[in-house]
Structure formats: structure tokens, C-alpha cells
Design a protein around this motif. Structure first.
Motif, PDB file in Angstrom:
ATOM      1  N   ILE A 265      28.994  85.055 116.629  1.00 24.49           N
ATOM      2  CA  ILE A 265      29.874  85.410 115.515  1.00 24.49           C
ATOM      3  C   ILE A 265      30.945  84.340 115.393  1.00 24.49           C
ATOM      4  O   ILE A 265      31.546  83.930 116.388  1.00 24.49           O
ATOM      5  N   GLU A 266      31.157  83.914 114.170  1.00 29.67           N
ATOM      6  CA  GLU A 266      32.093  82.830 113.889  1.00 29.67           C
ATOM      7  C   GLU A 266      33.339  83.392 113.210  1.00 29.67           C
ATOM      8  O   GLU A 266      33.243  84.175 112.269  1.00 29.67           O
ATOM      9  N   ILE A 267      34.507  83.010 113.725  1.00 28.55           N
ATOM     10  CA  ILE A 267      35.776  83.355 113.083  1.00 28.55           C
ATOM     11  C   ILE A 267      36.288  82.100 112.390  1.00 28.55           C
ATOM     12  O   ILE A 267      36.512  81.078 113.036  1.00 28.55           O
ATOM     13  N   LEU A 268      36.452  82.183 111.077  1.00 27.00           N
ATOM     14  CA  LEU A 268      36.940  81.049 110.309  1.00 27.00           C
ATOM     15  C   LEU A 268      38.313  81.391 109.741  1.00 27.00           C
ATOM     16  O   LEU A 268      38.484  82.446 109.118  1.00 27.00           O
ATOM     17  N   VAL A 269      39.271  80.526 109.973  1.00 29.43           N
ATOM     18  CA  VAL A 269      40.620  80.720 109.439  1.00 29.43           C
ATOM     19  C   VAL A 269      40.936  79.534 108.536  1.00 29.43           C
ATOM     20  O   VAL A 269      41.056  78.396 109.012  1.00 29.43           O
TER      21      VAL A 269
ATOM     22  N   ARG B 132      31.802  86.102 110.495  1.00 27.14           N
ATOM     23  CA  ARG B 132      30.417  86.108 110.040  1.00 27.14           C
ATOM     24  C   ARG B 132      29.498  85.661 111.169  1.00 27.14           C
ATOM     25  O   ARG B 132      29.935  85.011 112.123  1.00 27.14           O
ATOM     26  N   PHE B 133      28.224  85.996 111.052  1.00 28.24           N
ATOM     27  CA  PHE B 133      27.238  85.495 111.988  1.00 28.24           C
ATOM     28  C   PHE B 133      26.931  84.045 111.639  1.00 28.24           C
ATOM     29  O   PHE B 133      26.888  83.670 110.467  1.00 28.24           O
ATOM     30  N   THR B 134      26.736  83.222 112.663  1.00 28.87           N
ATOM     31  CA  THR B 134      26.473  81.810 112.421  1.00 28.87           C
ATOM     32  C   THR B 134      25.091  81.630 111.796  1.00 28.87           C
ATOM     33  O   THR B 134      24.229  82.511 111.878  1.00 28.87           O
ATOM     34  N   ILE B 135      24.887  80.460 111.199  1.00 25.98           N
ATOM     35  CA  ILE B 135      23.632  80.180 110.502  1.00 25.98           C
ATOM     36  C   ILE B 135      22.440  80.253 111.450  1.00 25.98           C
ATOM     37  O   ILE B 135      21.348  80.682 111.075  1.00 25.98           O
ATOM     38  N   ASP B 136      22.642  79.847 112.714  1.00 29.87           N
ATOM     39  CA  ASP B 136      21.534  79.871 113.673  1.00 29.87           C
ATOM     40  C   ASP B 136      21.345  81.240 114.316  1.00 29.87           C
ATOM     41  O   ASP B 136      20.515  81.401 115.203  1.00 29.87           O
ATOM     42  N   SER B 137      22.145  82.244 113.887  1.00 30.28           N
ATOM     43  CA  SER B 137      22.003  83.605 114.413  1.00 30.28           C
ATOM     44  C   SER B 137      21.881  84.605 113.264  1.00 30.28           C
ATOM     45  O   SER B 137      22.748  85.459 113.065  1.00 30.28           O
ATOM     46  N   PRO B 138      20.819  84.500 112.452  1.00 33.92           N
ATOM     47  CA  PRO B 138      20.663  85.436 111.329  1.00 33.92           C
ATOM     48  C   PRO B 138      20.586  86.872 111.826  1.00 33.92           C
ATOM     49  O   PRO B 138      20.052  87.135 112.896  1.00 33.92           O
ATOM     50  N   TYR B 139      21.126  87.789 111.043  1.00 35.36           N
ATOM     51  CA  TYR B 139      21.214  89.174 111.503  1.00 35.36           C
ATOM     52  C   TYR B 139      21.162  90.120 110.314  1.00 35.36           C
ATOM     53  O   TYR B 139      21.781  89.874 109.277  1.00 35.36           O
TER      54      TYR B 139
END
Length: 216
Positions: free
Chosen positions: A38-42, A89-96
Motif C-alpha cells: 500500500i502506497e501513501i502519497l502526500v 492506494r495499492f501499488t501498481i505491482d500489487s493489483p487488488y
């Protein structure tokens, strides 16, 4: 959520927020044990961003404590004094596909440890530490035991130089022979066992000789 559609949770502030005096981003995350990233983007402000990644490798609610200085700069020159939007969001390499839950996201100025806290370390830093330890294990550790127990090296300079040379030679030669004789391909598991075997062999033989001499 499904990747490519509503695949994120986000909040956009009406005006930029000043997080410059804060130390921690704290929130509750309901883990599913999926192992996904999971990616946290600020975005601080738009067009520039900080980034942090953690793994969904536990089950149930957990209080997550993320130091702001664990975030890395991904784009532009972001500033904690101009936070405009935050995404999870989930990262591109970790589709969910499924549902994920977030609760009580707050900022704090000092660590307030609670039982069950999950203290997060940047995944990039974890990767760096792993690479550093692997490099040490392959290029130095096996040679140390051979230099000490077989070649009886004395003196730090001689020990270090001999250890590096022996490690590289022994690991390469052993891997080559195992591949040639047994068809063993190089993998993470085989590499660990190979390095461990080379490292343990000299002291094991040394103490075996001592035991046999003592009993004779």
C-alpha cells in the motif's frame, strides 16, 4: 476496490495544510494479510509529492505509526508546510480487488506508544539494509572463518584483505561446482545454504579435530 477504477482513498484539503511542526502520521488500518503493498502519497503541494509504502501482512485492525521523516521524495520539491492532498492506494505491482478500511488518520508531534503498535520503516530503507547485509554475508563473512581457522591470519589488514579474497573465490567456486555436479541453480535458498556451509565448515572441522585429538 478494483485497480483502475476507485482504487484509492484520498482527501483533498481546501487550502494547503502546514504539517511542518508534526512528527508522525498515525492511522488505523484493517489488515487482510494479503501481502499487498500500500502506497501513501502526500502531495505538498500539487505536482510534488512524498511517498511511503507498507505491506498489508497482518489481519485485523492495527494502529500504524509512520514518522514523517520516513517518507521519501518521489516528485518535485515537496514541503510539509504545504500539504494539499493525501492518497492511500495499492501499488501498481500489487493489483487488488476487494475492500480495505482506514480509520482515524491523525498527526502527532511525539511518539505515543501503545500496545500493539506497528512501527513502520521505509521499504526502501529495508531494501537497502537487506542488500548491505547480503553483500557482507557473501563477500566477507565466509572468508573470515577460513582466514582464521585455516590460514591462521593475524593482523586486521591481513585478515580483512584475505577475507574478501577468500569469500569471493570460495562462494563462486562452490556455486560453480554445485551447479556442475548437481545441476543446482542459483536461488535465494541455495545461496543462503551455500554461504552458511562455507562459513561453518572451517570452525566445525577445527573443533572436530580438537575433540578427536583430546579423545585419542
Amino acid at each position: 476496490t478494483e485497480r483502475g477504477q476507485n482504487d484509492f482513498i484520498y482527501h483533498a484539503y481546501d487550502t494547503p495544510q502546514d504539517w511542518g511542526e508534526k512528527d508522525l502520521l498515525i492511522f488505523y488500518w484493517f489488515g487482510t494479510g494479503s501481502g499487498k503493498r500500500i502506497e501513501i502519497l502526500v502531495y505538498a503541494p500539487e505536482g510534488t509529492r512524498f511517498d511511503f509504502i507498507f505491506k498489508d501482512d497482518f489481519a485485523g485492525w492495527k494502529r500504524m505509526v509512520v514518522p514523517l521523516d520516513s517518507f521519501i521524495v518521489r516528485e518535485g520539491n515537496p514541503s510539509w508546510s504545504s500539504v494539499k492532498t493525501i492518497f492511500l492506494r495499492f501499488t501498481i505491482d500489487s493489483p487488488y480487488t476487494g475492500t480495505f478500511y482506514l480509520d482515524r488518520l491523525v498527526l502527532d508531534v511525539a511518539p505515543k506508544e501503545e500496545e500493539g503498535d506497528v512501527k513502520l520503516m521505509s521499504e526502501d530503507f529495508q531494501t537497502f539494509v537487506g542488500i548491505l547485509l547480503s553483500f557482507f554475508a557473501v563477500t566477507f563473512l565466509p572468508g573470515v572463518t577460513w582466514a582464521l581457522f585455516v590460514f591462521r591470519a593475524r593482523g586486521w589488514i591481513k585478515l580483512i584483505a584475505l577475507s574478501f579474497g577468500l569469500s569471493l573465490s570460495l562462494v563462486f567456486l562452490t556455486t560453480f561446482l554445485l551447479n556442475l555436479a548437481l545441476g543446482l541453480t542459483i536461488s535465494k535458498v541455495s545461496a543462503i545454504f551455500t554461504v552458511a556451509f562455507i562459513t561453518v565448515l572451517p570452525p566445525a572441522l577445527h573443533y572436530f579435530r580438537k575433540i578427536t585429538k583430546g579423545s585419542s
